[in-house]
Design an enzyme around this catalytic site. Sequence first.
Site, PDB file in Angstrom:
ATOM      1  N   ARG A 169       0.851  -1.185   0.000  1.00 30.67           N
ATOM      2  CA  ARG A 169       0.000   0.000   0.000  1.00 30.67           C
ATOM      3  C   ARG A 169       0.886   1.234   0.000  1.00 30.67           C
ATOM      4  O   ARG A 169       1.940   1.261   0.656  1.00 30.67           O
ATOM      5  CB  ARG A 169      -0.914   0.030   1.241  1.00 30.67           C
ATOM      6  N   GLU A 180      -3.572   7.366  -4.417  1.00 31.33           N
ATOM      7  CA  GLU A 180      -4.136   6.804  -5.638  1.00 31.33           C
ATOM      8  C   GLU A 180      -5.661   6.939  -5.653  1.00 31.33           C
ATOM      9  O   GLU A 180      -6.287   6.884  -4.577  1.00 31.33           O
ATOM     10  CB  GLU A 180      -3.692   5.346  -5.819  1.00 31.33           C
ATOM     11  N   HIS A 218      -1.875  -0.057  -9.783  1.00 29.92           N
ATOM     12  CA  HIS A 218      -2.430  -1.005  -8.782  1.00 29.92           C
ATOM     13  C   HIS A 218      -3.024  -2.239  -9.465  1.00 29.92           C
ATOM     14  O   HIS A 218      -4.234  -2.476  -9.420  1.00 29.92           O
ATOM     15  CB  HIS A 218      -3.488  -0.308  -7.912  1.00 29.92           C
TER      16      HIS A 218
HETATM   17  N1  LIG Z   1      -0.980  -4.468  -5.087  1.00 29.16           N
HETATM   18  C1  LIG Z   1      -1.938  -5.366  -5.006  1.00 29.16           C
HETATM   19  O1  LIG Z   1      -2.689  -5.585  -5.960  1.00 29.16           O
HETATM   20  C2  LIG Z   1      -2.112  -6.156  -3.751  1.00 29.16           C
HETATM   21  C3  LIG Z   1      -1.660  -5.677  -2.544  1.00 29.16           C
HETATM   22  N2  LIG Z   1      -1.823  -6.407  -1.402  1.00 29.16           N
HETATM   23  C4  LIG Z   1      -1.297  -5.858  -0.153  1.00 29.16           C
HETATM   24  O2  LIG Z   1      -0.360  -6.769   0.385  1.00 29.16           O
HETATM   25  C5  LIG Z   1      -0.530  -6.824   1.789  1.00 29.16           C
HETATM   26  C6  LIG Z   1       0.062  -8.095   2.342  1.00 29.16           C
HETATM   27  O3  LIG Z   1      -0.717  -9.208   1.966  1.00 29.16           O
HETATM   28  P1  LIG Z   1      -0.436 -10.667   2.572  1.00 29.16           P
HETATM   29  O4  LIG Z   1       0.977 -11.048   2.381  1.00 29.16           O
HETATM   30  O5  LIG Z   1      -1.495 -11.544   2.069  1.00 29.16           O
HETATM   31  O6  LIG Z   1      -0.667 -10.371   4.133  1.00 29.16           O
HETATM   32  P2  LIG Z   1      -0.106 -11.190   5.348  1.00 29.16           P
HETATM   33  O7  LIG Z   1      -0.938 -10.792   6.518  1.00 29.16           O
HETATM   34  O8  LIG Z   1       0.014 -12.636   5.018  1.00 29.16           O
HETATM   35  O9  LIG Z   1       1.390 -10.639   5.520  1.00 29.16           O
HETATM   36  C7  LIG Z   1       1.685  -9.395   6.013  1.00 29.16           C
HETATM   37  C8  LIG Z   1       2.933  -9.512   6.890  1.00 29.16           C
HETATM   38  O10 LIG Z   1       3.289  -8.206   7.321  1.00 29.16           O
HETATM   39  C9  LIG Z   1       3.691  -8.297   8.679  1.00 29.16           C
HETATM   40  N3  LIG Z   1       3.539  -7.017   9.357  1.00 29.16           N
HETATM   41  C10 LIG Z   1       2.400  -6.400   9.756  1.00 29.16           C
HETATM   42  N4  LIG Z   1       2.691  -5.266  10.407  1.00 29.16           N
HETATM   43  C11 LIG Z   1       4.038  -5.159  10.430  1.00 29.16           C
HETATM   44  C12 LIG Z   1       4.942  -4.207  10.966  1.00 29.16           C
HETATM   45  N5  LIG Z   1       4.503  -3.143  11.651  1.00 29.16           N
HETATM   46  N6  LIG Z   1       6.260  -4.414  10.787  1.00 29.16           N
HETATM   47  C13 LIG Z   1       6.701  -5.501  10.134  1.00 29.16           C
HETATM   48  N7  LIG Z   1       5.907  -6.448   9.616  1.00 29.16           N
HETATM   49  C14 LIG Z   1       4.580  -6.270   9.745  1.00 29.16           C
HETATM   50  C15 LIG Z   1       2.778  -9.358   9.283  1.00 29.16           C
HETATM   51  O11 LIG Z   1       3.344  -9.902  10.459  1.00 29.16           O
HETATM   52  C16 LIG Z   1       2.700 -10.355   8.151  1.00 29.16           C
HETATM   53  O12 LIG Z   1       3.716 -11.333   8.256  1.00 29.16           O
HETATM   54  C17 LIG Z   1      -2.048  -6.655   1.955  1.00 29.16           C
HETATM   55  O13 LIG Z   1      -2.380  -6.203   3.242  1.00 29.16           O
HETATM   56  C18 LIG Z   1      -2.388  -5.653   0.881  1.00 29.16           C
HETATM   57  O14 LIG Z   1      -2.284  -4.350   1.406  1.00 29.16           O
HETATM   58  C19 LIG Z   1      -2.444  -7.617  -1.419  1.00 29.16           C
HETATM   59  C20 LIG Z   1      -2.907  -8.138  -2.588  1.00 29.16           C
HETATM   60  C21 LIG Z   1      -2.809  -7.450  -3.841  1.00 29.16           C
HETATM   61  O1  LIG Z   2      -4.737  -4.522  -3.445  1.00 30.42           O
HETATM   62  C1  LIG Z   2      -5.502  -5.410  -3.557  1.00 30.42           C
HETATM   63  C2  LIG Z   2      -6.013  -6.189  -2.474  1.00 30.42           C
HETATM   64  O2  LIG Z   2      -6.802  -7.106  -2.727  1.00 30.42           O
HETATM   65  O3  LIG Z   2      -5.656  -5.898  -1.316  1.00 30.42           O
END
Ligand SMILES: NC(=O)C1=CN([C@@H]2O[C@H](COP(=O)(O)OP(=O)(O)OC[C@H]3O[C@@H](n4cnc5c(N)ncnc54)[C@H](O)[C@@H]3O)[C@@H](O)[C@H]2O)C=CC1
Ligand SMILES: O=CC(=O)O
Length: 334
Positions: free
Chosen positions: A246, A275, A296
């Site tokens: 993000r 965005e 995105h």
């Molecule tokens: N650009 C896009 O189209 C997409 C973006 N995303 C973004 O990716 C993010 C991550 O997705 P996932 O890997 O599935 O989530 P997840 O929950 O599996 O992994 C996130 C990791 O970040 C860590 N984390 C959280 N707060 C933290 C902090 N303060 N310091 C260090 N580490 C921290 C968590 O412990 C976790 O291991 C989503 O929340 C979303 O914002 C997700 C899908 C698509």
């Molecule tokens: O950025 C996309 C999402 O599913 O999160």
Amino acid sequence: MTSKKKPTVYITRKLPDVVETRMRELFDAELNIDDTPRSQPELVAAVKRVDVLVPTVTDRVDAALIEQAGPQLKLIAAFSNGVDNIDVDAAARKGITVTNTPNVLTEDTADMTMALILAVPRRLAEGARILTDRKGEWAGWSPTWMLGRRIAGKRIGIVGMGRIGTAVARRAKAFGLSIHYHNRHRVSPETEEMLEATYWDSLDQMLARVDIVSVNCPSTPATFHLLSARRLALMRPESYIVNTARGDVIDEVAMIKCLREGKIAGAGLDVFENEPAIDPKLIKLAGEGKVVLLPHMSSATLEGRVDMGEKVVINIRTFFDGHRPPDRVLPGRD
Ligand SMILES: NC(=O)C1=CN([C@@H]2O[C@H](COP(=O)(O)OP(=O)(O)OC[C@H]3O[C@@H](n4cnc5c(N)ncnc54)[C@H](O)[C@@H]3O)[C@@H](O)[C@H]2O)C=CC1
Ligand SMILES: O=CC(=O)O
């Protein structure tokens, strides 16, 4: 569910046809066929009368909206992985359950992250543009032309080693990068061993030592500007930053300053602080070949969107069958 009244479900954006067909079969579904983003007043009107809201990343489901929900709104079944646009605590206070769509977009998002990791140091967008801008006119190969930086043998530092971060690490290892990561907690010894990954408790120390930073943590109050001006200044001048998480995890103004002053070599960005508005300075940096910008689209595959739709359906059905939906998001995120 057939004998019961179908739940009324308000879906804020156009979804793949197959998902919309399924939504129509199973629910009293209100679709958005022409895909016009819904205004805040339209969302308010919807939450006053429906049982389920299906928002996407472009909808602001804040406390003000949730407080106006009618008593029948019981579920916010997000068509997204990230839920930073939803006030999950406000929903919990109102007794509304929130779900999301994790896992099904992990591999697609990791693929695009890897694409950016390759694209920026190897000047991929710049090279492609040279041919199209000059309409195919090209003087030919030269030994000193379009030189980028080698990927293999470099160090990647992953900020947020969750589902996507780990999937990025697997890809990066296959490309010969050594894996470093910072996370709220260490991953399992098996995962660390498989990835030959080094854990950094101190984000500051990791940033100063790696060649490529990949941002893969969620946007939460604790991660707002985690990559602050002070931390970006710790990065090495020849290093790159890639963000598919993000926009607000990075202080974008500070990052642009570092890029313009040559304190960071380049950036690959799929997400932005404001965005869909993009800072014109980033567009200029893209023209200079210092950044690659994507709108995105890291999770944008047909398969992924269909799987996300299926997850939303399962979450709604499970909830209305009286069970805990599989992808419930708990309040109290830090
Ligand atoms: N650009 C896009 O189209 C997409 C973006 N995303 C973004 O990716 C993010 C991550 O997705 P996932 O890997 O599935 O989530 P997840 O929950 O599996 O992994 C996130 C990791 O970040 C860590 N984390 C959280 N707060 C933290 C902090 N303060 N310091 C260090 N580490 C921290 C968590 O412990 C976790 O291991 C989503 O929340 C979303 O914002 C997700 C899908 C698509
Ligand atoms: O950025 C996309 C999402 O599913 O999160």
